[in-house]
Design an enzyme around this catalytic site. Structure first.
Site, PDB file in Angstrom:
ATOM      1  N   LYS A   8      40.250  32.003  43.284  1.00  0.00           N
ATOM      2  CA  LYS A   8      39.508  33.214  43.240  1.00  0.00           C
ATOM      3  C   LYS A   8      38.359  32.987  44.501  1.00  0.00           C
ATOM      4  O   LYS A   8      38.192  31.690  44.977  1.00  0.00           O
ATOM      5  CB  LYS A   8      38.414  32.826  41.945  1.00  0.00           C
ATOM      6  CG  LYS A   8      37.319  34.183  41.757  1.00  0.00           C
ATOM      7  CD  LYS A   8      37.183  34.280  40.283  1.00  0.00           C
ATOM      8  CE  LYS A   8      36.284  35.469  40.295  1.00  0.00           C
ATOM      9  NZ  LYS A   8      36.365  36.541  41.077  1.00  0.00           N
ATOM     10  N   ASN A  48      39.353  47.411  40.776  1.00  0.00           N
ATOM     11  CA  ASN A  48      38.449  46.302  40.630  1.00  0.00           C
ATOM     12  C   ASN A  48      37.159  46.581  41.429  1.00  0.00           C
ATOM     13  O   ASN A  48      37.421  46.682  42.598  1.00  0.00           O
ATOM     14  CB  ASN A  48      38.825  44.945  40.441  1.00  0.00           C
ATOM     15  CG  ASN A  48      38.927  44.135  41.942  1.00  0.00           C
ATOM     16  OD1 ASN A  48      37.715  43.871  42.295  1.00  0.00           O
ATOM     17  ND2 ASN A  48      40.055  44.199  42.585  1.00  0.00           N
ATOM     18  N   GLY A  94      33.023  42.260  42.914  1.00  0.00           N
ATOM     19  CA  GLY A  94      31.991  41.892  43.761  1.00  0.00           C
ATOM     20  C   GLY A  94      31.869  40.219  44.063  1.00  0.00           C
ATOM     21  O   GLY A  94      31.065  39.687  44.264  1.00  0.00           O
ATOM     22  N   ASN A 114      40.728  30.365  48.607  1.00  0.00           N
ATOM     23  CA  ASN A 114      40.275  31.644  49.311  1.00  0.00           C
ATOM     24  C   ASN A 114      38.792  31.446  49.604  1.00  0.00           C
ATOM     25  O   ASN A 114      38.029  31.133  48.432  1.00  0.00           O
ATOM     26  CB  ASN A 114      40.842  32.649  48.375  1.00  0.00           C
ATOM     27  CG  ASN A 114      40.493  34.010  49.039  1.00  0.00           C
ATOM     28  OD1 ASN A 114      39.201  34.440  49.037  1.00  0.00           O
ATOM     29  ND2 ASN A 114      41.631  34.925  49.261  1.00  0.00           N
ATOM     30  N   ASN A 142      39.321  35.592  53.203  1.00  0.00           N
ATOM     31  CA  ASN A 142      39.392  36.823  52.695  1.00  0.00           C
ATOM     32  C   ASN A 142      38.373  37.681  53.683  1.00  0.00           C
ATOM     33  O   ASN A 142      37.243  37.454  53.868  1.00  0.00           O
ATOM     34  CB  ASN A 142      38.497  37.107  51.416  1.00  0.00           C
ATOM     35  CG  ASN A 142      38.288  38.398  50.739  1.00  0.00           C
ATOM     36  OD1 ASN A 142      38.343  39.278  51.800  1.00  0.00           O
ATOM     37  ND2 ASN A 142      37.990  38.472  49.466  1.00  0.00           N
ATOM     38  N   CYS A 170      35.251  41.195  53.250  1.00  0.00           N
ATOM     39  CA  CYS A 170      33.819  41.176  52.727  1.00  0.00           C
ATOM     40  C   CYS A 170      32.998  41.970  53.896  1.00  0.00           C
ATOM     41  O   CYS A 170      33.256  42.054  55.112  1.00  0.00           O
ATOM     42  CB  CYS A 170      33.241  39.740  52.674  1.00  0.00           C
ATOM     43  SG  CYS A 170      34.497  38.638  51.948  1.00  0.00           S
ATOM     44  N   GLY A 220      51.010  42.524  47.164  1.00  0.00           N
ATOM     45  CA  GLY A 220      50.961  43.943  46.636  1.00  0.00           C
ATOM     46  C   GLY A 220      51.862  44.652  45.738  1.00  0.00           C
ATOM     47  O   GLY A 220      53.225  44.901  46.276  1.00  0.00           O
ATOM     48  N   GLY A 221      51.297  44.641  44.651  1.00  0.00           N
ATOM     49  CA  GLY A 221      52.134  45.371  43.615  1.00  0.00           C
ATOM     50  C   GLY A 221      53.482  44.521  43.066  1.00  0.00           C
ATOM     51  O   GLY A 221      54.314  45.637  42.465  1.00  0.00           O
ATOM     52  N   GLY A 243      49.733  39.336  41.865  1.00  0.00           N
ATOM     53  CA  GLY A 243      48.360  39.575  41.602  1.00  0.00           C
ATOM     54  C   GLY A 243      48.012  40.415  40.274  1.00  0.00           C
ATOM     55  O   GLY A 243      48.099  39.604  39.212  1.00  0.00           O
TER      56      GLY A 243
END
Lengths: 304, 251
Positions: free
Chosen positions: A45, A69, A72, A99, A126, A129, A244-245, A266
């Protein structure tokens, strides 16, 4: 040497199946369902310098082809991660990529410095942000800002550095090239798409609206992700981690065909919590069944 | 049997039956013995949908579990369509469940919230703990056939006591004087019940509900605000809950 071994610019993994940040916790949370240590790696995470409480409520909603989602980046912060989570990862022999998420250049650099000091082997930035300094525009949408950011992190961090690109840009080739030029070891593509779900109910003549605005993920974004990977593959020379998917083995093969060296699972972890490990086994079968010596050989053939 | 372990079950449907105008009962065989606490839930994969649907368990005997549900959308429409012999993918059991205390109890179930408190009632009966079960429904047609309660009320008075479950609960608090309350139902009912119980200084365990994705506490999608050691913190309904003390929930 296993047939699924993969070497991502120095980061050696026993297979190319990872789990994507935000869907797999920090450590062994899925251990009741599968042996997490059998995965190529988990991506933790997103971890920030200080603990974050995340957004106000209505954080998730399902869509016709996935979910949105707006968590935050709620997380325990790097100090607690090092204190309580990384010992679990070590003791259970779970390979991981940490991450990291910052709200300023300084925060990213401090995070990366802490990772360097604590011998964290691999990190994924990431960059979706909001950059507080530039009116909360995301770091990852401007290739010049991204270049400077990745470069400052690169200067203090010597381990494996992946940059997770946002698809919410005009040209992902430009941001991908900027990350490579700044010294990234790999590119993770893609992060979530921007999405809004506005569910409307009419109760006794009154409209009740429930809105969730945030990151769109799941099967609906797969074509966008494959497109990004393909374009990046034709632009950069560093390995691409496709995200992705992805739900089944055909999706994994599709990403390899587009140029990915590894993939992350994911949203599908929520649908079936054993998806990632199942894909490891299915990939192994796929390679063998089709007569290849190993995954590397199959990938070469796939890209001819 | 390993207790407290969450698993993936390829369950077989024993039956799906309509039990009231809008509620259904599904009974499935998980093919191995499970130990489920009242208030815990399972998540069901619904054909083609990204997110599993969580349901508190209504009954559990050896390898068989029962779930009560209302048809609300695509997920529950799918579950309703299942037939005897169909396979259904179930994960769980999840969450903490009610903590059954050896105290004179009142259990309150509003609407489909009847399911976990009815399950708790069966557990308290097994332990010989006095537990009065009160439930409320909009009207007679919404009362599942299988309901076994000490007191039933309906909003329109078409069955049992006329009025809201909250009014009935307050009267029971005065006369029956329970030492603890267990409750499940819509958020507003739980909130008001906790306020009422506070007047009589009676603790309430509430089973909460929230849209969720992972069911195991990792995605942080289902958090609520809870008082903890003098601070207000996020707790996940799926893992830290779904049962909380009414006094700690920030309503």
């Amino acid at each position: 040497m296993g047939i699924l071994d993969v070497n991502l610019n120095g980061l050696k993994l026993k297979n190319p199946i990872m789990t994507a940040s935000g869907t797999y916790g920090y450590t062994d949370e899925y251990d009741d369902f599968i042996d997490v240590s059998q995965l190529g790696a988990i991506v933790t995470k997103a971890i920030s310098l200080n603990p974050r409480e995340g957004n106000e409520h209505n954080r998730i909603t399902e869509t016709k082809a996935g979910m949105i989602n707006s968590i935050g980046l709620e997380n325990v912060g790097i100090e607690k991660f090092l204190e309580t989570k990384s010992p679990v990862l070590k003791s259970k022999n779970i390979e991981y990529i940490m991450n990291i998420a910052g709200s300023s250049f300084d925060e990213y650099v401090r995070l990366a410095t802490i990772c360097q000091t604590n011998n964290i082997k691999a990190i994924e930035m990431n960059v979706s942000c909001p950059n507080v300094k530039s009116g909360c525009l995301e770091f990852g949408v401007d290739e010049n800002v991204l270049y400077d950011l990745v470069k400052s992190v690169r200067e203090v961090y010597k381990g494996f550095l992946a940059v997770k690109l946002t698809p919410n840009v005009t040209s992902i080739e430009k941001t991908g090239a900027a990350a490579e030029k700044a010294g990234a070891d790999a590119i993770s593509a893609i992060n979530t798409l921007k999405g809004t779900s506005l569910k409307v109910n009419c109760i006794n003549g009154k409209f009740v609206k429930t809105m969730v605005q945030g990151g769109y993920s799941g099967r609906g974004i797969k074509p966008v992700a494959v497109n990004a990977v393909l374009r990046l593959y034709n632009t950069v020379n560093i390995p691409i981690i496709g995200i992705g998917g992805i739900e089944d083995i055909d999706d994994v093969i599709e990403f390899f065909a587009a140029g990915a060296q590894a993939v992350q699972i994911g949203t599908a972890n929520f649908t079936y919590p054993d998806t990632a490990l199942k894909l490891v086994k299915e990939l192994e079968n796929y390679v063998v069944k089709n007569g290849f010596k190993d995954l590397d050989e199959m990938k070469k053939e796939l890209r001819r | 049997m390993i207790k407290d372990k969450k698993k993936i079950f390829e369950a077989v449907v024993d039956k799906v039956e309509k039990v009231s105008r809008s509620a259904y009962l599904i009974e499935t065989d998980l093919k191995e013995e499970v130990d489920v606490k009242a208030g815990q839930f399972v998540s069901i994969y619904c054909d083609g949908l990204t997110l599993r649907r969580p349901f508190s368990v209504y009954s559990c005997k050896a390898s068989k579990i029962g779930i009560l549900f209302k048809e609300k959308g695509k997920g529950t429409k799918y579950i309703k369509s299942l037939k005897k012999g169909d396979l259904v993918n179930i994960t769980g059991p999840f969450g903490n469940g009610f903590t059954l205390e050896n105290k004179k109890a009142l259990s309150v179930g509003a609407g489909i919230g009847y399911a976990p408190v009815a399950f708790l009632k069966s557990k308290s009966d097994e332990c010989g703990i006095e537990n009065m079960l009160l439930c409320g429904f909009p009207n007679k047609n919404e009362i599942p056939d299988l309901v076994k309660a000490d007191v039933i009320c309906t909003d329109d008075g078409s069955y049992g006591i006329k009025g809201s479950v909250l009014d009935a609960a307050e009267n029971i608090l005065k006369d029956y004087k329970p030492q603890i309350i267990y409750a499940c139902g819509p958020l507003i009912v739980l909130k008001k019940l906790v306020q009422t119980a506070q007047k009589y200084d009676i603790p309430v365990q509430v089973a909460m509900e929230k849209e969720m994705a992972c069911s195991i506490g990792v995605c942080r999608g289902c958090v609520i605000r809870v008082k903890h050691d003098g601070n207000i913190v996020n707790k996940t309904v799926c893992k830290d809950g779904p049962v909380f003390w009414g006094s700690e929930v920030v309503w």
